[in-house]
Motif scaffolding. Sequence first.
Motif, PDB file in Angstrom:
ATOM      1  N   GLY A 124       0.788  -1.229   0.000  1.00  0.00           N
ATOM      2  CA  GLY A 124       0.000   0.000   0.000  1.00  0.00           C
ATOM      3  C   GLY A 124       0.817   1.275   0.000  1.00  0.00           C
ATOM      4  O   GLY A 124       0.264   2.361  -0.218  1.00  0.00           O
ATOM      5  N   ASP A 126       3.350   3.872  -1.575  1.00  0.00           N
ATOM      6  CA  ASP A 126       3.828   4.291  -2.887  1.00  0.00           C
ATOM      7  C   ASP A 126       4.926   5.324  -2.678  1.00  0.00           C
ATOM      8  O   ASP A 126       4.660   6.453  -2.266  1.00  0.00           O
ATOM      9  N   ALA A 152       2.914  -0.441  -5.110  1.00  0.00           N
ATOM     10  CA  ALA A 152       2.172  -0.511  -3.844  1.00  0.00           C
ATOM     11  C   ALA A 152       1.440  -1.825  -3.633  1.00  0.00           C
ATOM     12  O   ALA A 152       1.156  -2.204  -2.494  1.00  0.00           O
ATOM     13  N   ALA A 153       1.115  -2.550  -4.698  1.00  0.00           N
ATOM     14  CA  ALA A 153       0.363  -3.794  -4.552  1.00  0.00           C
ATOM     15  C   ALA A 153       1.208  -4.961  -4.057  1.00  0.00           C
ATOM     16  O   ALA A 153       0.658  -5.999  -3.676  1.00  0.00           O
ATOM     17  N   ASP A 178      -7.204  -2.286  -6.860  1.00  0.00           N
ATOM     18  CA  ASP A 178      -6.854  -1.003  -7.473  1.00  0.00           C
ATOM     19  C   ASP A 178      -5.845  -0.264  -6.599  1.00  0.00           C
ATOM     20  O   ASP A 178      -6.033  -0.153  -5.379  1.00  0.00           O
ATOM     21  N   TYR A 179      -4.793   0.248  -7.238  1.00  0.00           N
ATOM     22  CA  TYR A 179      -3.700   0.906  -6.526  1.00  0.00           C
ATOM     23  C   TYR A 179      -3.255   2.135  -7.303  1.00  0.00           C
ATOM     24  O   TYR A 179      -3.827   2.482  -8.336  1.00  0.00           O
ATOM     25  N   GLU A 180      -2.187   2.769  -6.815  1.00  0.00           N
ATOM     26  CA  GLU A 180      -1.616   3.933  -7.488  1.00  0.00           C
ATOM     27  C   GLU A 180      -0.119   3.733  -7.684  1.00  0.00           C
ATOM     28  O   GLU A 180       0.545   3.084  -6.873  1.00  0.00           O
ATOM     29  N   SER A 230      -4.501  -1.115 -11.938  1.00  0.00           N
ATOM     30  CA  SER A 230      -5.334  -2.250 -11.568  1.00  0.00           C
ATOM     31  C   SER A 230      -4.470  -3.507 -11.577  1.00  0.00           C
ATOM     32  O   SER A 230      -3.710  -3.738 -12.521  1.00  0.00           O
ATOM     33  N   ALA A 277       0.262  -5.934 -12.614  1.00  0.00           N
ATOM     34  CA  ALA A 277      -0.210  -4.550 -12.514  1.00  0.00           C
ATOM     35  C   ALA A 277      -0.253  -3.906 -13.895  1.00  0.00           C
ATOM     36  O   ALA A 277       0.730  -3.951 -14.642  1.00  0.00           O
ATOM     37  N   THR A 328       4.811  -6.774  -8.838  1.00  0.00           N
ATOM     38  CA  THR A 328       4.253  -7.096  -7.522  1.00  0.00           C
ATOM     39  C   THR A 328       5.061  -8.180  -6.809  1.00  0.00           C
ATOM     40  O   THR A 328       4.654  -8.680  -5.774  1.00  0.00           O
TER      41      THR A 328
END
Length: 403
Positions: free
Chosen positions: A70, A72, A294-295, A302-304, A311, A317, A328
């Motif tokens: 999570g 970033d 971040a995932a 869904d992440y940034e 996604s 990702a 990831t």
Amino acid sequence: MNYLLAGTVLTDGSVQDDAVVAVADGRIAFVGPRAGLAEAALPSLEELELPPGSMILPGLVDLHCHGAVGGDFPSGDSEAARTAVDFLHRSGTTTLLASTVTASREDLLHGLATLRQLADEGLIAGIHSEGPFLSHARCGAQDPRYLREPDLPLLGELLAAAGGHLRTMTYAPELPGADAVVRMLAEHGVTPSLGHTDADARTTAASLTGAAELLAASGRGSVSRPTVTHLFNGMPPLHHRSPGPVAACLRLAGAGTIAVELIADGAHLDPETVRMVFELAGPENVVLVTDSMAATGLPDGDYELGPAAVSVSGAVARLSNGTLAGGTATMLDVVRRTINAGVEPAAAVLSATAVPAAIIGQGHEIGSLRAGLRADVVVVDRNFRRVLVLREGRTLGRPAVGV
């Protein structure tokens, strides 16, 4: 605490069976046959019981990493970044560069200022700036709104915001003024890393050769040679009548002039490609990286990644247009998948430890299991699954016998 670990040692491209590693006061005190301990005059050691068949590796080193769990790194969120770093340390990546992405000037400066603090505290080894001087044609997951042609005043601001902790920067050599960027990076002891480029082979070779010469002449012996950001990804594919950057990078890596990053996570590269590069360039010229975002360590969702929405499905990702957007996998995942691709374990470990450590001028401190170095150690089982991690001699989770 002072510890003794027994198992098969993989370090510096070699394998030592039935060896022990002694850790005292946060440093490696001894590596070799158990019989040699008697002559080493070491303090009292607690032997950690490890599963049969355990292998002992140096702490892994990741030079291209955007976050995890999570967090970033480009976002400038200090608490989230710290959580990500803690997870990565525990996963076996005991040394890492925190990578930014192309963003607005304000966001770049804010992100660098945040990461600078983590570097000041020793949580990260420095910062990797992926952009913003990159190719529109090969931007990948970099936000094209914020791509810029080389801008030396902006580069000066970025260097200042990083407070001496900028270690590498990705640039596209075909952009006007790219040579001046390379020169300025070399003068500040920053490793130029060619990538996100649409350059031809000639431009690529000239830029990397020039970068190597500038680094050698800079008087900064800690910066060893230029690198290539995630070879194959973010550049045109190799074609027999239009070889592009890949051909030049493979040739220069084989000569030892540069080192090439590989994201050997099973998504960014086919295993046969990974094996080919190791055989052509040699493990001493390959740097395994994750490009993690971040995932990493979390389920699909869904992440940034900086300013971009990402996604994740099936642990892959992507942006909304299908473009790959970081990885990831952890470094230990990448090492394991590299071995599964047919690369010898000792070679894969070398490219994940001593080679990247040397790139950032830390080979005297990390990346190997030798007496006197920092006690960063990863213990894995026969399947290269994590058993135990030591960072600076401190355990990040105790081993579980029988795992």
